[in-house]
Design a protein around this motif. Structure first.
Motif, PDB file in Angstrom:
ATOM      1  N   ASN A 122       3.568   2.564 -16.680  1.00  0.00           N
ATOM      2  CA  ASN A 122       3.045   3.761 -16.370  1.00  0.00           C
ATOM      3  C   ASN A 122       1.457   3.961 -16.104  1.00  0.00           C
ATOM      4  O   ASN A 122       1.103   4.731 -15.579  1.00  0.00           O
ATOM      5  N   VAL A 123       0.861   3.188 -17.186  1.00  0.00           N
ATOM      6  CA  VAL A 123      -0.662   3.079 -17.259  1.00  0.00           C
ATOM      7  C   VAL A 123      -1.134   2.877 -15.723  1.00  0.00           C
ATOM      8  O   VAL A 123      -2.316   3.449 -15.379  1.00  0.00           O
ATOM      9  N   TYR A 124      -0.555   2.120 -14.871  1.00  0.00           N
ATOM     10  CA  TYR A 124      -0.968   1.948 -13.587  1.00  0.00           C
ATOM     11  C   TYR A 124      -0.980   3.035 -12.500  1.00  0.00           C
ATOM     12  O   TYR A 124      -1.686   3.284 -11.762  1.00  0.00           O
ATOM     13  N   GLY A 125       0.145   3.971 -12.858  1.00  0.00           N
ATOM     14  CA  GLY A 125       0.338   5.278 -12.134  1.00  0.00           C
ATOM     15  C   GLY A 125       1.035   4.943 -10.752  1.00  0.00           C
ATOM     16  O   GLY A 125       0.681   3.975 -10.106  1.00  0.00           O
ATOM     17  N   PRO A 126       2.078   5.749 -10.548  1.00  0.00           N
ATOM     18  CA  PRO A 126       2.551   5.590  -9.232  1.00  0.00           C
ATOM     19  C   PRO A 126       1.591   6.280  -8.199  1.00  0.00           C
ATOM     20  O   PRO A 126       1.287   7.173  -8.343  1.00  0.00           O
ATOM     21  N   ARG A 127       1.581   5.525  -7.054  1.00  0.00           N
ATOM     22  CA  ARG A 127       0.431   6.152  -5.893  1.00  0.00           C
ATOM     23  C   ARG A 127       0.871   5.413  -4.505  1.00  0.00           C
ATOM     24  O   ARG A 127       1.379   4.407  -4.525  1.00  0.00           O
ATOM     25  N   PRO A 128       0.577   6.380  -3.781  1.00  0.00           N
ATOM     26  CA  PRO A 128       0.779   5.848  -2.326  1.00  0.00           C
ATOM     27  C   PRO A 128       0.035   4.495  -1.623  1.00  0.00           C
ATOM     28  O   PRO A 128       0.463   3.889  -0.883  1.00  0.00           O
ATOM     29  N   ASP A 129      -1.099   4.400  -2.448  1.00  0.00           N
ATOM     30  CA  ASP A 129      -1.921   2.970  -2.173  1.00  0.00           C
ATOM     31  C   ASP A 129      -1.636   1.720  -3.034  1.00  0.00           C
ATOM     32  O   ASP A 129      -2.400   0.738  -2.996  1.00  0.00           O
ATOM     33  N   ASN A 130      -0.772   1.940  -3.944  1.00  0.00           N
ATOM     34  CA  ASN A 130      -0.393   0.663  -4.679  1.00  0.00           C
ATOM     35  C   ASN A 130       0.096  -0.679  -4.009  1.00  0.00           C
ATOM     36  O   ASN A 130       0.795  -0.514  -2.876  1.00  0.00           O
ATOM     37  N   THR A 131      -0.309  -1.605  -4.372  1.00  0.00           N
ATOM     38  CA  THR A 131       0.272  -2.627  -3.667  1.00  0.00           C
ATOM     39  C   THR A 131       1.512  -3.227  -4.144  1.00  0.00           C
ATOM     40  O   THR A 131       2.124  -2.581  -5.169  1.00  0.00           O
ATOM     41  N   GLN A 132       2.235  -4.281  -3.547  1.00  0.00           N
ATOM     42  CA  GLN A 132       3.858  -4.195  -3.810  1.00  0.00           C
ATOM     43  C   GLN A 132       3.919  -4.310  -5.106  1.00  0.00           C
ATOM     44  O   GLN A 132       4.801  -3.785  -5.873  1.00  0.00           O
ATOM     45  N   PHE A 133       3.319  -5.469  -5.858  1.00  0.00           N
ATOM     46  CA  PHE A 133       3.501  -5.946  -7.333  1.00  0.00           C
ATOM     47  C   PHE A 133       2.135  -6.072  -7.871  1.00  0.00           C
ATOM     48  O   PHE A 133       1.337  -6.591  -7.647  1.00  0.00           O
ATOM     49  N   LEU A 134       1.858  -5.084  -9.035  1.00  0.00           N
ATOM     50  CA  LEU A 134       0.467  -5.117  -9.627  1.00  0.00           C
ATOM     51  C   LEU A 134       0.576  -6.092 -10.761  1.00  0.00           C
ATOM     52  O   LEU A 134       1.346  -6.047 -11.524  1.00  0.00           O
ATOM     53  N   THR A 135      -0.745  -6.614 -10.859  1.00  0.00           N
ATOM     54  CA  THR A 135      -0.873  -7.640 -12.044  1.00  0.00           C
ATOM     55  C   THR A 135      -1.525  -6.957 -13.018  1.00  0.00           C
ATOM     56  O   THR A 135      -2.082  -5.716 -13.065  1.00  0.00           O
ATOM     57  N   GLU A 136      -1.710  -7.630 -14.113  1.00  0.00           N
ATOM     58  CA  GLU A 136      -2.401  -7.218 -15.210  1.00  0.00           C
ATOM     59  C   GLU A 136      -3.939  -6.781 -15.001  1.00  0.00           C
ATOM     60  O   GLU A 136      -4.339  -5.869 -15.964  1.00  0.00           O
ATOM     61  N   ASP A 137      -4.417  -7.234 -14.059  1.00  0.00           N
ATOM     62  CA  ASP A 137      -5.891  -6.835 -13.776  1.00  0.00           C
ATOM     63  C   ASP A 137      -6.077  -5.637 -12.924  1.00  0.00           C
ATOM     64  O   ASP A 137      -7.051  -5.267 -12.602  1.00  0.00           O
ATOM     65  N   ALA A 138      -4.971  -4.947 -12.342  1.00  0.00           N
ATOM     66  CA  ALA A 138      -4.942  -3.792 -11.626  1.00  0.00           C
ATOM     67  C   ALA A 138      -5.603  -2.667 -12.530  1.00  0.00           C
ATOM     68  O   ALA A 138      -5.266  -2.561 -13.749  1.00  0.00           O
ATOM     69  N   PRO A 139      -6.400  -1.602 -11.941  1.00  0.00           N
ATOM     70  CA  PRO A 139      -7.255  -0.724 -12.940  1.00  0.00           C
ATOM     71  C   PRO A 139      -5.897   0.259 -12.865  1.00  0.00           C
ATOM     72  O   PRO A 139      -4.891   0.495 -12.427  1.00  0.00           O
ATOM     73  N   LEU A 140      -6.109   0.952 -14.299  1.00  0.00           N
ATOM     74  CA  LEU A 140      -5.145   1.864 -15.006  1.00  0.00           C
ATOM     75  C   LEU A 140      -5.408   3.087 -14.276  1.00  0.00           C
ATOM     76  O   LEU A 140      -6.220   3.965 -14.873  1.00  0.00           O
ATOM     77  N   MET A 141      -4.508   3.688 -13.490  1.00  0.00           N
ATOM     78  CA  MET A 141      -4.984   4.894 -12.744  1.00  0.00           C
ATOM     79  C   MET A 141      -3.846   6.080 -13.159  1.00  0.00           C
ATOM     80  O   MET A 141      -3.870   7.007 -12.418  1.00  0.00           O
ATOM     81  N   GLY A 142      -3.035   5.566 -14.134  1.00  0.00           N
ATOM     82  CA  GLY A 142      -1.861   6.562 -14.621  1.00  0.00           C
ATOM     83  C   GLY A 142      -2.372   7.966 -14.826  1.00  0.00           C
ATOM     84  O   GLY A 142      -1.529   8.912 -14.690  1.00  0.00           O
ATOM     85  N   GLY A 143      -3.507   7.908 -15.387  1.00  0.00           N
ATOM     86  CA  GLY A 143      -3.755   9.328 -16.000  1.00  0.00           C
ATOM     87  C   GLY A 143      -4.536  10.329 -14.819  1.00  0.00           C
ATOM     88  O   GLY A 143      -5.139  11.273 -15.232  1.00  0.00           O
ATOM     89  N   GLU A 144      -4.825   9.722 -13.885  1.00  0.00           N
ATOM     90  CA  GLU A 144      -5.903  10.459 -12.697  1.00  0.00           C
ATOM     91  C   GLU A 144      -5.091  11.658 -12.345  1.00  0.00           C
ATOM     92  O   GLU A 144      -5.830  12.677 -12.261  1.00  0.00           O
TER      93      GLU A 144
END
Length: 225
Positions: free
Chosen positions: A26-48
């Motif tokens: 959940n630290v990545y956050g559900p977003r309309p612009d998320n790629t299909q499968f997020l890797t560990e290097d993806a930004p942590l946008m969950g708190g935005e």
């Protein structure tokens, strides 16, 4: 965050060799612009958009800082997807409802994981010479509507423009434990790539989707006895 910082300080002071931090996808956050499968290097946008997740993001980032500052301690950060079972977390509580809310026009693909598989991932992370950040992806991804069917739910479809203000009001009156930002999980995807955990930890989920949801139904029945 302060409590985690104290635990880390004690690890340094007492020469602890291994630290495992249980975070969340959940630290990545559900977003309309998320790629299909997020890797560990993806930004942590969950708190935005969800202030309630900011502390979790802060703890995760604290763990990353600790990882680089104290390389002599094998630090592992695990980010499992929605944990399902007898635990009283938001995903399990939601799917235990007979008439959960769903948003009209939205049916995001989601990932869940059996609670015992999370425990197994922690066991794998305890092995010597293992460190780093790992997504723990669990069962096969599936549309939310399929989860409803497997859980025996009959969702109530609401327009998002109505559901948000109503949930805000109910949460403010303490008539629900679900804050309005949780609705993003019913709208957008937040799926993760678990390849690193498979290759480095050797972790593969033991329970498939049907078994995981049956475990949820069993825990619901036991809770009513």
């Amino acid at each position: 965050i302060q409590g985690t910082d104290r635990v880390m300080a004690h690890c340094v002071r007492h020469g602890v060799k291994k630290l495992i931090l249980l975070s969340s996808a959940n630290v990545y956050g559900p977003r309309p612009d998320n790629t299909q499968f997020l890797t560990e290097d993806a930004p942590l946008m969950g708190g935005e958009r969800f202030s309630g997740i900011r502390d979790l993001v802060g703890v995760d980032m604290l763990g990353q800082s600790f990882f680089w500052k104290y390389p002599q301690i094998e630090t592992v950060i695990l980010r499992p997807v929605h944990i399902i079972g007898s635990v009283h977390n938001a995903p399990s509580n939601y799917l235990r409802l007979k008439r959960p809310w769903a948003l009209a026009g939205y049916d995001p693909v989601v990932q869940v994981i059996h609670e015992d598989d999370v425990a197994r991932a922690i066991e794998f992370a305890l092995e010597p010479n293992v460190q780093g950040i790992f997504n723990v992806s669990g069962c096969e991804a599936t549309p939310l509507s399929h989860l409803h069917r497997l859980a025996g739910c009959k969702p109530i479809l609401l327009p998002h423009m109505v559901a948000g203000p109503v949930l805000n009001r109910l949460f403010g009156m303490r008539l629900t434990t679900f804050p309005a930002p949780e609705l993003d999980h019913l709208r957008y995807v937040c799926m993760v790539d678990g390849q690193r955990a498979a290759e480095t930890l050797g972790f593969e989920p033991r329970f498939d989707l049907a078994q995981t949801m049956e475990h949820l139904r069993l825990s619901r029945r036991l809770a009513t006895l």
